[in-house]
Scaffold this motif. Structure first.
Motif, PDB file in Angstrom:
ATOM      1  N   SER A 180      12.291   5.831  -4.106  1.00  0.00           N
ATOM      2  CA  SER A 180      11.670   6.348  -2.886  1.00  0.00           C
ATOM      3  C   SER A 180      10.557   5.422  -2.409  1.00  0.00           C
ATOM      4  N   ALA A 181       9.815   4.844  -3.352  1.00  0.00           N
ATOM      5  CA  ALA A 181       8.751   3.905  -2.995  1.00  0.00           C
ATOM      6  C   ALA A 181       9.326   2.676  -2.298  1.00  0.00           C
ATOM      7  N   ALA A 182      10.410   2.143  -2.863  1.00  0.00           N
ATOM      8  CA  ALA A 182      11.063   0.986  -2.241  1.00  0.00           C
ATOM      9  C   ALA A 182      11.595   1.340  -0.856  1.00  0.00           C
ATOM     10  N   ALA A 183      12.105   2.556  -0.711  1.00  0.00           N
ATOM     11  CA  ALA A 183      12.598   3.010   0.592  1.00  0.00           C
ATOM     12  C   ALA A 183      11.483   3.036   1.630  1.00  0.00           C
ATOM     13  N   ILE A 184      10.318   3.509   1.228  1.00  0.00           N
ATOM     14  CA  ILE A 184       9.173   3.546   2.131  1.00  0.00           C
ATOM     15  C   ILE A 184       8.803   2.128   2.583  1.00  0.00           C
ATOM     16  N   GLU A 185       8.847   1.177   1.659  1.00  0.00           N
ATOM     17  CA  GLU A 185       8.516  -0.208   2.022  1.00  0.00           C
ATOM     18  C   GLU A 185       9.573  -0.810   2.944  1.00  0.00           C
ATOM     19  N   LEU A 228      18.649   4.323  -0.543  1.00  0.00           N
ATOM     20  CA  LEU A 228      17.825   4.287  -1.750  1.00  0.00           C
ATOM     21  C   LEU A 228      17.324   5.674  -2.139  1.00  0.00           C
ATOM     22  N   VAL A 229      16.830   6.426  -1.158  1.00  0.00           N
ATOM     23  CA  VAL A 229      16.331   7.771  -1.461  1.00  0.00           C
ATOM     24  C   VAL A 229      17.442   8.625  -2.052  1.00  0.00           C
ATOM     25  N   ILE A 230      18.614   8.565  -1.464  1.00  0.00           N
ATOM     26  CA  ILE A 230      19.759   9.339  -1.958  1.00  0.00           C
ATOM     27  C   ILE A 230      20.141   8.923  -3.372  1.00  0.00           C
ATOM     28  N   SER A 231      20.104   7.611  -3.646  1.00  0.00           N
ATOM     29  CA  SER A 231      20.548   7.114  -4.961  1.00  0.00           C
ATOM     30  C   SER A 231      19.647   7.560  -6.096  1.00  0.00           C
ATOM     31  N   ASP A 288      17.442  19.088  -4.932  1.00  0.00           N
ATOM     32  CA  ASP A 288      16.542  19.743  -3.970  1.00  0.00           C
ATOM     33  C   ASP A 288      15.392  18.825  -3.575  1.00  0.00           C
ATOM     34  N   SER A 289      14.858  18.101  -4.552  1.00  0.00           N
ATOM     35  CA  SER A 289      13.760  17.178  -4.263  1.00  0.00           C
ATOM     36  C   SER A 289      14.227  16.023  -3.387  1.00  0.00           C
ATOM     37  N   ILE A 290      15.442  15.540  -3.648  1.00  0.00           N
ATOM     38  CA  ILE A 290      15.998  14.461  -2.824  1.00  0.00           C
ATOM     39  C   ILE A 290      16.161  14.930  -1.381  1.00  0.00           C
ATOM     40  N   HIS A 291      16.645  16.155  -1.204  1.00  0.00           N
ATOM     41  CA  HIS A 291      16.819  16.706   0.142  1.00  0.00           C
ATOM     42  C   HIS A 291      15.483  16.771   0.871  1.00  0.00           C
ATOM     43  N   GLU A 292      14.442  17.228   0.174  1.00  0.00           N
ATOM     44  CA  GLU A 292      13.119  17.341   0.787  1.00  0.00           C
ATOM     45  C   GLU A 292      12.521  15.958   1.073  1.00  0.00           C
ATOM     46  N   ALA A 293      12.754  15.015   0.160  1.00  0.00           N
ATOM     47  CA  ALA A 293      12.265  13.647   0.372  1.00  0.00           C
ATOM     48  C   ALA A 293      12.948  13.000   1.571  1.00  0.00           C
ATOM     49  N   LEU A 294      14.247  13.202   1.694  1.00  0.00           N
ATOM     50  CA  LEU A 294      14.993  12.664   2.838  1.00  0.00           C
ATOM     51  C   LEU A 294      14.459  13.220   4.157  1.00  0.00           C
ATOM     52  N   LEU A 320       0.827  -1.210   0.000  1.00  0.00           N
ATOM     53  CA  LEU A 320       0.000   0.000   0.000  1.00  0.00           C
ATOM     54  C   LEU A 320       0.860   1.259   0.000  1.00  0.00           C
ATOM     55  N   ARG A 321       1.806   1.343   0.919  1.00  0.00           N
ATOM     56  CA  ARG A 321       2.602   2.564   1.082  1.00  0.00           C
ATOM     57  C   ARG A 321       3.452   2.882  -0.149  1.00  0.00           C
ATOM     58  N   PRO A 322       4.243   1.932  -0.647  1.00  0.00           N
ATOM     59  CA  PRO A 322       5.056   2.269  -1.825  1.00  0.00           C
ATOM     60  C   PRO A 322       4.223   2.547  -3.073  1.00  0.00           C
ATOM     61  N   SER A 323       3.076   1.866  -3.186  1.00  0.00           N
ATOM     62  CA  SER A 323       2.197   2.140  -4.330  1.00  0.00           C
ATOM     63  C   SER A 323       1.651   3.561  -4.257  1.00  0.00           C
ATOM     64  N   LEU A 324       1.350   4.023  -3.051  1.00  0.00           N
ATOM     65  CA  LEU A 324       0.889   5.399  -2.886  1.00  0.00           C
ATOM     66  C   LEU A 324       1.972   6.396  -3.291  1.00  0.00           C
ATOM     67  N   THR A 325       3.229   6.062  -3.015  1.00  0.00           N
ATOM     68  CA  THR A 325       4.319   6.945  -3.424  1.00  0.00           C
ATOM     69  C   THR A 325       4.354   7.101  -4.939  1.00  0.00           C
TER      70      THR A 325
END
Length: 331
Positions: A68-73, A121-124, A133-139, A46-51
Motif C-alpha cells: 500500500s505504501a508503494a501504491a501511494i508513492e 499493488l493495493v489489491i495484491s 475487508d481491509s483491502i476493500h477499505e484501503a482501495l 514522505l507519503r509512503p513512509s507515513l503509510t
C-alpha cells in the motif's frame, strides 16, 4: 531534521523494491522507461513512509503496509508527471521532466500506467497478510484521494487570473490537491495495520492537517527561502501570478489601492525584481506571512494532539517528528 531524514530513508529500500517489482513487466520498453524514470530519481518518500509508520503505530508491521505504501508513492509520481505536462515544467527532481524526454503522449501513458499499477499493488496485498475487508477499505481510500487530486488540480487551474479567491476556497483546493493523498497515506496505513475506527479517523485527520501545513510551508518558502535551497527562483509564485494563501490573505486585507497594485503585479507579464519587492511590501504590511505561519503551526499542533489516541511507540515518536519537520524543512 536529520532524525526525519533517517526515518524516511529507513523504509525507502522496501518501498523501492515493491515499486520495481510492480513495474518490471511493463512493455514496450519506451513506456517502461518513462514509467520508472521518476521512481529512480529519488524523492522524500514522505507519503509512503507515513503509510508504514501509521501501520506500525497501531500494532501492524512493514509487511502489512509495504504494498500500500508503494501504491501511494506511485500515485504521487503519476500526479507529478501529469502536473508537469499541464504546467509545461522542464525539471522534476533535478532531472528533465518525463514529457520533456519522451513527449506528452508517452508521458500521459506513463502516468496512467503508474496509476493503474498502484491499484494493482493495493489489491495484491491480499495475498500476503492483509484481510479482504481491509483491502476493500484501503482501495476505497486510495480511489477517493485520486478523485480529490483531480478536483484539486481543476480548482487550481480555475483560480488562474481570479484574484477574488477566498481563503476557504483556497484551503479546500490545497486539501484536495496536496493534503488528500497524505491523509490517504496515513489512513491506509492505519487500515492495513488493523486500527480501530477511532484510530483510523484520527490518523486520517492527522494526515489532512500536516498535508495542509505542508502546502502552506511551500507557499511560505517561495517568498523567504534562498534560491539554492528552494531549487527555483525565490518569488516565482508572484512572477507567475499564482494565488497562494499569502496572496489570498493579503488581497482580502489590503486597502483598495494596495489591492489594485498587488493585482497589477500578479497580472504583469514582465514582473521585475522591483515588482516582487513592492508585492512583498504589501504582503508584509498586512502581516500575511505571519498569518499563514500561525495557521500552519496551529494545524501541526492539532495534528500532534490527535496522536494521543495511540500507544507510545517509536512509530508514534516518528509521526510527531514528521509533523514538526513539515514546518522546519527548507525545500
Amino acid at each position: 531534521m536529520q532524525d526525519v531524514t533517517e526515518i524516511l530513508g529507513k523504509y525507502s529500500d522496501n518501498i523501492n523494491s515493491e515499486m520495481k517489482t510492480s513495474l518490471s513487466n511493463i512493455s514496450p520498453d519506451e513506456l517502461k522507461e518513462a514509467s520508472i524514470y521518476l521512481t529512480k530519481a529519488g524523492g522524500k518518500m514522505l507519503r509512503p513512509s507515513l503509510t508504514i509508520l501509521t501501520c506500525e503505530s497501531v500494532g501492524g508491521n512493514i509487511s502489512n503496509a509495504s504494498k500500500s505504501a508503494a501504491a501511494i508513492e506511485l500515485i504521487h509520481t503519476f500526479s507529478l508527471i501529469h502536473d508537469d505536462i499541464m504546467d509545461d515544467d522542464d525539471i522534476r527532481r533535478g532531472k528533465p521532466s518525463v514529457h520533456k524526454v519522451w513527449g506528452d503522449s508517452v508521458a500521459i501513458l506513463a502516468g496512467d500506467t503508474l496509476f493503474s499499477k498502484a491499484f494493482e499493488l493495493v489489491i495484491s496485498a491480499k495475498d500476503d497478510v492483509v484481510s479482504g475487508d481491509s483491502i476493500h477499505e484501503a482501495l476505497a481510500t486510495v480511489a477517493d484521494a485520486c478523485v480529490k487530486i483531480c478536483e484539486g488540480q481543476a480548482c487550481d487551474m480555475s483560480f488562474e487570473g481570479d484574484f477574488n479567491v477566498k481563503e476557504e476556497e483556497y484551503l479546500d483546493m490545497i486539501f484536495k490537491k496536496t493534503a488528500a493523498l497524505i491523509a490517504a497515506a496515513t489512513k491506509t496505513g492505519a487500515i492495513v495495520g488493523g486500527a480501530t475506527p477511532e484510530q483510523i479517523s484520527a490518523l486520517y485527520e492527522y494526515g489532512r492537517l500536516i498535508g495542509l501545513a505542508f502546502q502552506i510551508q511551500d507557499d511560505y518558502l517561495d517568498l523567504v527561502s534562498d534560491e539554492e535551497s528552494l531549487g527555483k527562483p525565490v518569488g516565482s509564485d508572484i512572477v507567475e501570478g499564482k494565488m497562494t494563501l499569502i496572496i489570498v490573505n493579503a488581497l482580502e486585507k489590503a486597502s483598495p489601492k494596495d489591492n489594485q497594485k498587488l493585482v497589477e503585479i500578479l497580472k504583469s507579464d514582465n514582473c521585475s525584481q522591483n515588482d516582487i519587492d513592492k508585492a512583498m511590501e504589501i504582503i508584509e504590511k498586512y502581516n500575511s506571512l505571519q498569518y499563514i505561519t500561525n495557521l500552519a503551526q496551529e494545524y501541526v499542533k492539532k495534528a500532534k494532539e490527535l496522536l494521543e489516541i495511540l500507544e507510545d511507540s517509536e512509530a508514534k515518536k516518528a509521526l510527531i517528528l514528521i509533523a514538526d519537520y513539515v514546518l522546519k524543512r527548507q525545500n
